[in-house]
Scaffold this active site. Structure first.
Site, PDB file in Angstrom:
ATOM      1  N   SER A 197       9.256  -0.144   1.082  1.00  0.00           N
ATOM      2  CA  SER A 197       9.442   1.031   1.938  1.00  0.00           C
ATOM      3  C   SER A 197       8.293   1.115   2.925  1.00  0.00           C
ATOM      4  O   SER A 197       7.359   0.314   2.872  1.00  0.00           O
ATOM      5  CB  SER A 197       9.476   2.294   1.096  1.00  0.00           C
ATOM      6  OG  SER A 197       8.154   2.679   0.771  1.00  0.00           O
ATOM      7  N   LYS A 198       8.365   2.103   3.789  1.00  0.00           N
ATOM      8  CA  LYS A 198       7.318   2.214   4.800  1.00  0.00           C
ATOM      9  C   LYS A 198       5.955   2.489   4.194  1.00  0.00           C
ATOM     10  O   LYS A 198       4.940   2.249   4.834  1.00  0.00           O
ATOM     11  CB  LYS A 198       7.693   3.255   5.857  1.00  0.00           C
ATOM     12  CG  LYS A 198       7.990   4.610   5.312  1.00  0.00           C
ATOM     13  CD  LYS A 198       8.439   5.528   6.442  1.00  0.00           C
ATOM     14  CE  LYS A 198       8.694   6.906   5.876  1.00  0.00           C
ATOM     15  NZ  LYS A 198       9.817   7.577   6.459  1.00  0.00           N
ATOM     16  N   ARG A 199       5.924   2.954   2.952  1.00  0.00           N
ATOM     17  CA  ARG A 199       4.625   3.153   2.305  1.00  0.00           C
ATOM     18  C   ARG A 199       3.937   1.828   2.001  1.00  0.00           C
ATOM     19  O   ARG A 199       2.736   1.769   1.807  1.00  0.00           O
ATOM     20  CB  ARG A 199       4.791   3.939   0.994  1.00  0.00           C
ATOM     21  CG  ARG A 199       4.984   5.423   1.188  1.00  0.00           C
ATOM     22  CD  ARG A 199       5.070   6.138  -0.160  1.00  0.00           C
ATOM     23  NE  ARG A 199       6.166   5.623  -0.970  1.00  0.00           N
ATOM     24  CZ  ARG A 199       7.431   6.035  -0.852  1.00  0.00           C
ATOM     25  NH1 ARG A 199       7.718   6.962   0.017  1.00  0.00           N
ATOM     26  NH2 ARG A 199       8.380   5.518  -1.590  1.00  0.00           N
TER      27      ARG A 199
END
Ligand code: GLU
Length: 441
Positions: A208-210
């Site tokens: 994910s973008k994390r």
């Protein structure tokens, strides 16, 4: 004659294009080109809040940037609404669906799933898949506000577009059991399915973008080439089955095969992507590299010409070492500006040790005395000095490099000194020595 193979990319534009989605587009594209079929684009734009004209524009730009050319016209899902509703009526009339008043908000149309037996299909990637009918549930195909639901729209559009193979992320596997029943109820052939493995982070969790950059636009900004992103994403779930990794598009098209696709999760490895980008940058034609180099320098407020000239020779050194275009100003600043920054760790390790100021001065004197300021002469000089000290070259080259560049990495040391020129190199060695003595570094 065998039926023409037709695949499609069916994104729901939301503004940013996630690598997982574009990976699906890449697999569809590769397969279509491999078999000489068609690669269609269908924009699933039914979420009017998110599928804005800008979001659709971003999607089309990402596809163009990656060279994902599609066949025919784009189909916009919202344009098919009347058809979706008409088919829902037919399903009602034939008893495949029924109406129900859900929560007192008006009637919705619900599709009937079988109550016994199994729903099964052969997935081109995951193999034989099955689910017991009793583990499935009837589902809404038209909401009480009269809007068709994803499942109905998606299946009907695939029928309208004559899609033969549905290649998408494996987050859709559960939907597939529903969709198969819809195809059957409508009386259309069930397409072949290929569900691509999930993209995961180092911990094996969905990427994910994390975890870092997750959208195509971010990689573009960071200076990754479209060729790299295409190649890297093509390898997330597929491998040609030999040792090849960096491959041309034609090679990938030629080698693409579902039999070589893996069902197990594919790990997104930023280091590997960056390595691959370096490989692609090294192979870029010089003019293309030079144009990007100039653009990045200008954007960072740096002059176009190195302090000591020799741009061509500088590029010979820098191009094969560039991992992403965004690194260029940071990696090269010291060639263009006298006020170059020093890496703190490098200073602590290579310049702070006792005696470094004296050593740098001694080196400057030796280089100054060389009749010839050539790469070979400098190397011979430093080698001889290392031998005389009984230490070898190591303890000499590292402090020199950090002193003249502020960094631990870059071109070969003697090439670097040559590129900076004799005056400037000596000036920097002596300047750093003076700062060390004054406690200013
Ligand atoms: N719009 C859906 C998505 O982006 C379509 C999935 C598909 O059938 O390919 O997830």
């Amino acid at each position: 004659m065998a039926e023409k193979i037709r695949v499609r990319f069916a994104p729901s534009p939301t503004g940013k294009v996630h690598i997982g989605n574009i990976r699906a587009a890449i697999f569809n594209w590769l397969y279509a080109r491999h078999v000489g079929g068609e690669f269609l684009l269908r924009v699933e734009d039914t979420d009017l809040e998110r599928s804005t004209p800008e979001a659709i524009q971003t999607l089309l730009e990402c596809m163009a940037w990656l060279g994902l050319d599609y066949d025919g016209e784009v189909m916009y899902q919202t344009s098919q609404r009347e058809h979706h509703l008409a088919v829902a009526e037919e399903l009602l009339a034939k008893g495949y669906a029924y109406k129900e008043n859900k929560g007192g908000q008006g009637e919705c149309v619900i599709f009937r799933m079988p109550k016994e037996g199994v729903i099964e299909y052969d997935d081109l990637v995951k193999g034989h898949m099955k689910k017991k009918a009793k583990d499935t549930q009837d589902f809404v195909i038209v909401r009480s506000d009269g809007s068709p639901v994803f499942h109905l729209a998606n299946v009907l559009d695939d029928i309208t577009q004559g899609v033969t193979h549905i290649i998408r992320g494996d987050d859709h596997v559960e939907n597939t059991f529903k969709h198969i029943q819809l195809f059957k109820a409508i009386g259309a052939p069930v397409p072949q399915y290929a569900h691509l493995p999930m993209i995961v982070n180092n911990a094996g969790k969905p990427y994910s973008k994390r975890d870092g950059s997750a959208f195509v636009g971010e990689f573009r900004e960071l200076g990754y080439l479209p060729e790299t992103l295409f190649n890297y994403l093509a390898l997330l779930g597929w491998a040609p089955g030999d040792d090849r990794e960096v491959m041309t598009r034609a090679e990938m098209v030629e080698a693409f095969d579902f039999a070589k696709c893996k069902a197990s999760p594919a790990r997104f490895d930023m280091k590997k992507l960056t390595w691959m980008n370096g490989e692609y940058i090294a192979r870029q034609p010089r003019e293309a590299y030079e144009a990007e180099f100039a653009k990045r320098l200008a954007a960072a407020g740096l002059p176009a010409e190195p302090l000591n000239g020799h741009l061509g020779e500088l590029l010979d050194q820098i191009q094969p070492r560039t991992k992403t275009y965004a690194d260029i100003p940071g990696n090269c600043r010291y060639f263009f500006e006298e006020a170059y920054p020093f890496d703190e760790k490098a200073v602590a390790k290579r310049l702070k040790p006792e005696g470094t100021a004296e050593l740098l001065e001694e080196i400057a004197t030796a280089i100054e005395a060389l009749p010839d300021f050539s790469i070979e002469a400098m190397e011979a000089c430093i080698r001889a000095m290392g031998e005389a000290k009984g230490t070898g070259m190591g303890p000499l080259v590292h402090p020199i490099r950090v002193a003249v560049s502020g960094k631990t990495e870059g071109p070969g040391l003697f090439e670097m000194l040559w590129l900076l020129g004799r005056e400037r190199s000596l000036g920097r060695l002596r300047g750093v020595a003076a700062k060390l003595r004054a406690g200013e570094l």
